[in-house]
Every structure is written in C-alpha cells, then in structure tokens.
Design an enzyme around this catalytic site. Sequence first.
Site, PDB file in Angstrom:
ATOM      1  N   GLY A 196      31.046  10.294  -9.797  1.00  0.00           N
ATOM      2  CA  GLY A 196      32.384  10.690  -9.383  1.00  0.00           C
ATOM      3  C   GLY A 196      33.301   9.533  -9.030  1.00  0.00           C
TER       4      GLY A 196
ATOM      5  N   ASN B 162      27.052  19.867 -14.674  1.00  0.00           N
ATOM      6  CA  ASN B 162      26.766  20.158 -13.265  1.00  0.00           C
ATOM      7  C   ASN B 162      28.114  20.458 -12.618  1.00  0.00           C
ATOM      8  OD1 ASN B 162      26.015  20.198 -10.593  1.00  0.00           O
ATOM      9  ND2 ASN B 162      25.517  18.014 -10.466  1.00  0.00           N
TER      10      ASN B 162
ATOM     11  N   LYS C   6      28.745  21.575  -9.777  1.00  0.00           N
ATOM     12  CA  LYS C   6      28.763  21.345  -8.327  1.00  0.00           C
ATOM     13  C   LYS C   6      29.431  22.537  -7.638  1.00  0.00           C
ATOM     14  CE  LYS C   6      28.503  16.450  -9.236  1.00  0.00           C
ATOM     15  NZ  LYS C   6      28.775  15.074  -8.812  1.00  0.00           N
TER      16      LYS C   6
ATOM     17  N   GLU D 109      20.731   8.909 -12.216  1.00  0.00           N
ATOM     18  CA  GLU D 109      22.131   8.922 -11.783  1.00  0.00           C
ATOM     19  C   GLU D 109      22.342   7.876 -10.692  1.00  0.00           C
ATOM     20  OE1 GLU D 109      24.006  13.027 -12.700  1.00  0.00           O
ATOM     21  OE2 GLU D 109      23.120  13.113 -10.721  1.00  0.00           O
TER      22      GLU D 109
ATOM     23  N   SER E  71      29.854   9.458 -14.000  1.00  0.00           N
ATOM     24  CA  SER E  71      31.105   9.155 -14.704  1.00  0.00           C
ATOM     25  C   SER E  71      30.931   9.067 -16.221  1.00  0.00           C
ATOM     26  CB  SER E  71      31.749   7.877 -14.147  1.00  0.00           C
ATOM     27  OG  SER E  71      32.053   8.049 -12.774  1.00  0.00           O
TER      28      SER E  71
ATOM     29  N   HIS F 207      19.320  16.064  -6.647  1.00  0.00           N
ATOM     30  CA  HIS F 207      20.619  15.401  -6.800  1.00  0.00           C
ATOM     31  C   HIS F 207      20.937  14.602  -5.531  1.00  0.00           C
ATOM     32  CE1 HIS F 207      24.852  14.657  -7.436  1.00  0.00           C
ATOM     33  NE2 HIS F 207      24.659  14.959  -8.707  1.00  0.00           N
TER      34      HIS F 207
ATOM     35  N   GLU G 209      23.567  14.168  -3.946  1.00  0.00           N
ATOM     36  CA  GLU G 209      24.412  14.869  -2.962  1.00  0.00           C
ATOM     37  C   GLU G 209      23.560  15.775  -2.072  1.00  0.00           C
ATOM     38  OE1 GLU G 209      27.242  16.481  -5.776  1.00  0.00           O
ATOM     39  OE2 GLU G 209      27.970  14.459  -6.178  1.00  0.00           O
TER      40      GLU G 209
HETATM   41  P1  PGA Z   1      30.121  12.794 -12.437  1.00  0.00           P
HETATM   42  O1  PGA Z   1      28.852  13.484 -11.720  1.00  0.00           O
HETATM   43  O2  PGA Z   1      29.952  12.999 -13.909  1.00  0.00           O
HETATM   44  O3  PGA Z   1      31.324  13.534 -11.883  1.00  0.00           O
HETATM   45  O4  PGA Z   1      30.111  11.349 -12.047  1.00  0.00           O
HETATM   46  C1  PGA Z   1      27.585  13.410 -12.294  1.00  0.00           C
HETATM   47  C2  PGA Z   1      26.598  14.155 -11.411  1.00  0.00           C
HETATM   48  O5  PGA Z   1      26.689  14.041 -10.183  1.00  0.00           O
HETATM   49  O6  PGA Z   1      25.702  14.888 -11.916  1.00  0.00           O
END
Ligand code: PGA
Length: 252
Positions: free
Chosen positions: A174, A9, A11, A168, A214, A96, A98
């Site tokens: 992140g 992903n 982003k 998630e 992460s 997601h 976000e």
């Molecule tokens: P990350 O993000 O691996 O940077 O923690 C995962 C995601 O949001 O899909």
Amino acid sequence: MRKKIVAGNWKMNKTLQEGVALATELKNILAAEKPNCEVIIGTPFIHLATLSELLKDSVIAVSAENCANKESGAYTGEVSAAMVKSTGAEYVILGHSERREYYHETPEILKDKVDLALANGLKVIFCIGESLAEREANQQEAVCKAELEGSVFHLSAEQWKNIVIAYEPIWAIGTGKTATAEQAEEIHAYIRKCVADVYGAQAADETSILYGGSCKASNAPELFGKPDIDGGLIGGASLKAPDFKGIIDAWK
Ligand code: PGA
C-alpha cells in the site's frame, strides 16, 4: 508445472452491493477473454456466500481473508474455517502482515488457523514478509524462514499441496513502493529453497509463490517474468476491474 495465480485481496473494502458489482464486472470481462492464470478474489466474510454462488460457473475462485483459530463455540464475532467452507469459498488468506500487526496474530495462532483451514478443505494463501527495519538490517531471509517454520512447516507433504505462499514485504504494501523484480526474485528463490529443504525439490517446484506489495499492471510483467515469481497477491489494484484485469494480462 506449478500454477500461475493472480489473487485479489479486497481487505476491508466494498459493501455487499459494491462487491457484487465488482465481481460481476470481473466475471463478464474474464468470460469474454479467458485468463492465462488462476484468478482468485479474497473478500470480507459478508461477500463469500453471494460471490461463491455468483462465480460458481466462472473462472474466478473465492477466498476469505481470515478464519478463526478455534473450531466452534463461544467466540463472539469469529468465523470458523468450517463456516468459510460452507459458503463455497475455496481459499483463505492467512498470515497477512496487517493481521499479524493490528490483530496480534502470532505464529502459534496462525499455525492453528492453517491447521483448521486445511482440515476443513480450504486451500491456504499464507503470507510472509519482512518490515523495512528488517530489510535494512538484511534480515529478510531469516524473517521469512522463521514465519514458515512457525506456522506451516509442520504440515505433511500431502497437506503442503494445498499451500500457496505469498511473499509480501511490509514496506511495499500500500505504499506505492514495489520491491524490484530482482529483489523479489532473490527472496522467492530463497523461499523455494526453504520449501525444498523440508518437502523436497519436486514439491518446491510445484509450490506457487506469489509476490504482493504495490503490484500493478505496469510492474506485473517484469515481476511475473522472473522464474520464481508465480503471480501476485493484489490489494489496491484489485478494487477496480480494469486495474485487476491489467495484472491478469501480465500472464499473456
Ligand atoms: P497492495 O496490497 O497491493 O495494496 O500493496 C497487497 C496486500 O496487502 O496483499
């Protein structure tokens, strides 16, 4: 047997040129050494058509990170599921955290997006997961179940075959703070039980449930070693080909 998947992903990262460079590097690496899992890269809309063409004879599938909750028309700036499909992309990431948090995507909006994505022949990677406060209040199961009920459990058994779930935990995205493999397995098993309650044991057994938050090459083998963890949705570590390849190698 359900599919093992490693999905990136990106982003809001990578210009078109940077995205082409990363996808080309990944394509070459995976042509030299075949992966033991399905590999998907989720990219911004601007990359989809170019990467679908670039990757069409490769093992890598392309995913959008969003699509509109309307079919077509006067929705300035939006991109419909039909438009995503027309680029050659196979998947779309929906739900997601976000998008839920920063763009106020409610369960009802997400339900419409899921319906439109499936109606247009896309497969959906549907994300669920609790916040830190909800985890501390031991609400993770209730949150995940409600998110499934709110946006995907209305689907028919036939439609369900095109759904991949990504668990998630928001507190792990992140942050460098990964759920332990045990914490992740516990909730993945619960999610599979919820799927079984609605679609039956066999459908649940065939549903891929990815872990995200992460995830990196160093912790992927332990996470993917758990019976109910079928791969990962990878943010930060999908932005460099060697890092992403390290996670794909966890299936070796
Ligand atoms: P990350 O993000 O691996 O940077 O923690 C995962 C995601 O949001 O899909």
